[in-house]
Design a protein around this motif. Structure first.
Motif, short mmCIF file in Angstrom:
data_model
loop_
_atom_site.label_atom_id
_atom_site.label_comp_id
_atom_site.label_asym_id
_atom_site.label_seq_id
_atom_site.Cartn_x
_atom_site.Cartn_y
_atom_site.Cartn_z
N HIS A 122 37.43 43.83 36.22
CA HIS A 122 36.83 45.12 36.61
C HIS A 122 37.37 45.47 38.00
O HIS A 122 37.46 44.60 38.87
CB HIS A 122 35.30 45.04 36.62
N TYR A 123 37.70 46.73 38.19
CA TYR A 123 38.45 47.11 39.39
C TYR A 123 37.96 48.41 40.01
O TYR A 123 38.19 48.68 41.18
CB TYR A 123 39.95 47.24 39.05
N PHE A 162 29.26 39.26 39.34
CA PHE A 162 29.17 39.34 40.80
C PHE A 162 27.80 38.88 41.31
O PHE A 162 27.71 38.17 42.31
CB PHE A 162 29.50 40.76 41.29
N SER A 179 32.91 47.13 40.90
CA SER A 179 33.29 45.90 41.57
C SER A 179 32.96 45.91 43.07
O SER A 179 32.00 45.30 43.50
CB SER A 179 34.79 45.65 41.33
N LYS A 180 33.73 46.68 43.86
CA LYS A 180 33.61 46.58 45.32
C LYS A 180 32.18 46.85 45.82
O LYS A 180 31.69 46.19 46.74
CB LYS A 180 34.60 47.57 45.97
N HIS A 198 38.95 36.60 42.41
CA HIS A 198 38.57 37.77 41.59
C HIS A 198 39.74 38.04 40.65
O HIS A 198 40.87 38.21 41.11
CB HIS A 198 38.34 38.97 42.52
N ARG A 247 31.71 42.98 36.18
CA ARG A 247 30.47 43.34 36.88
C ARG A 247 29.35 42.30 36.77
O ARG A 247 28.78 41.93 37.80
CB ARG A 247 30.01 44.72 36.40
N ASN A 301 42.92 38.06 44.71
CA ASN A 301 42.62 39.03 43.66
C ASN A 301 43.81 39.08 42.71
O ASN A 301 44.93 39.41 43.12
CB ASN A 301 42.36 40.42 44.25
#
Ligand code: UD1
Length: 398
Positions: A60-61, A28, A66-67, A56, A25, A81
């Protein structure tokens, strides 16, 4: 492994390729500023001079870890990824190393750019360096002098093998020089995390999070109910249920004076179940928030309690008091010039510091040098001139 092929700009225009790595996190918001600066550089030159590839690691997923940040910050979708997920330190670091090697072989970048101090940072720096690819470390030289923190080990190792060390504060230069770094590799450029904060502040102001949490009326109308914000995720604070339970008791005490909004990190969520702490009314435990919502929450908070590194810097940039629940900080400028106060792990000290802010207020303090929103541009220009000089040198030699 997702290996979408990068849409390559016209190869004739490209002078250099930078492959940036993100994983967790706090990476980003840093990469967001760098990606924007590369785009601005290319626009200013009127040609796609710098090709950017984003990897990536998947450290963290969860969508909220993340997204959501890619969406809020409009970061270009990663080209790869590696999907490593959560593993022990050794296995996570090893998996990143194994999975990034073929990507580096395939992309053959001129620079691998890593940020911060997470396992993804050190793992990818090590692979790149051994392949003879130049390593750029953004946020170099920070030291807590506490080798029980995994991040401290990651920082020292990454700095030791980096070709360009971009620092956010002057203390980092001293630390690097003490460890024998070549002064010519160190560049004081400011703070990319603050670039992103300044760029997104106005948008964050419009976040509906306060009315969602009923801290204001509908549509943000009416007075804001005073509140503080808590974040906790350091292994030293959360992994031991007794320690975590004690911290939560101090927070419960504070919550009798004002509400505490607590977006709970997944690591902490698991550990909280093992403590003897029972939820109290004044502590609002919520899921992790996206970038814009969390920024809004910090902007309006009376103070923030945290053990995060980045939040110490963000609160300094915002002029919001920060009480750091640690015995040390690798970011001393947030104390000497900013709004940060180390309150350690002593409950009495934590509660007294919170009361002090509530009773006496906390005046806005200064903004550290070069935290002006232009750090990433300085980084991209420095990489570009380093590369042009190195290429010119090569031509002279041959
Ligand atoms: C990592 C970084 C830390 C950084 C933090 C920010 C290292 C050594 N640590 O710590 O420096 O400050 O990220 O958050 O790199 N989990 C999920 N979903 C996710 C990610 C993690 O549920 O998307 C859970 C898993 O149970 C996992 C645990 O959180 O085991 C810890 O995740 P991990 O990435 O190992 O470390 P963090 O504590 O997040």
């Amino acid at each position: 492994m997702n290996s979408d092929i990068l849409q390559k700009p016209e190869t004739t225009e490209i002078k250099l390729k930078i492959l940036s790595v993100v994983g967790a996190r706090p990476n980003f918001m840093k990469i967001s500023a760098v990606a924007d600066a590369i785009r601005e550089h290319n626009e200013a030159k009127g040609a796609p001079e710098i090709a950017s590839v984003i990897v990536h690691t998947g450290q963290h997923y969860d969508r909220r870890m993340s997204k959501l940040f890619f969406e809020d910050l409009r970061i270009p979708k990663p080209d790869y990824n590696l999907e490593v997920g959560s593993l022990s330190h050794a296995r996570q670091t090893a998996e990143i190393m194994k999975r990034i090697e073929p990507v580096l072989i395939r992309e053959s970048p001129d620079f691998v750019l890593v940020v911060g101090d997470v396992n993804s940072t050190v793992a990818s720096a090590l692979v790149a360096k051994k392949m003879g690819i130049r390593v750029v470390h953004v946020e170099a030289g920070l030291r807590s002098f506490d080798m029980s923190m995994p991040e401290e080990i990651n920082r020292i190792l990454t700095d030791a093998i980096s070709d360009m060390l971009f620092i956010t504060e002057k203390s980092a230069e001293k630390n690097l020089m003490r460890e024998g770094a070549d002064a010519g590799k160190i560049f004081f450029v400011g703070n990319v995390m603050i670039d992103t904060l300044l760029k997104h502040r106005a948008k964050a102001e419009r976040s509906p999070i306060l009315s969602d949490l009923k801290l204001t009326g509908p549509d943000g109308a009416g007075k804001i109910t005073p509140y503080s914000v808590l974040t906790l995720h350091r292994p030293s604070n959360v992994d031991d249920p007794i320690r975590l339970g004690e911290i939560m008791n101090a927070i419960a005490d504070i919550s009798s004076r004002l509400e505490v909004v607590f977006p709970v990190h997944p690591r902490t969520a698991g550990k909280l179940q093992e403590t003897n702490f029972h939820p109290v009314r004044g502590i609002r435990m919520i899921d992790p928030l996206g970038y814009l919502d969390f920024l809004k929450l910090m902007i309006e908070a009376k103070f923030v309690l945290t053990d995060s590194g980045g939040i110490q810097e963000e609160t300094t940039a915002l002029g919001v008091p920060c009480l750091t629940l640690r015995e040390n900080t690798e970011r001393p400028v947030t104390i000497s010039e900013g709004t940060n106060r180390l309150v350690g792990l002593d409950n009495k000290k934590i509660i007294a510091a919170a009361e002090d802010i509530l009773d006496r207020g906390a005046g806005r303090r200064g903004i550290p040098e070069l935290w002006d929103g232009k750090a990433a541009l300085r980084i991209v220009e420095s990489i570009s001139s380093f590369f042009l000089n190195a290429s010119a040198g090569k031509h002279k030699e041959s």
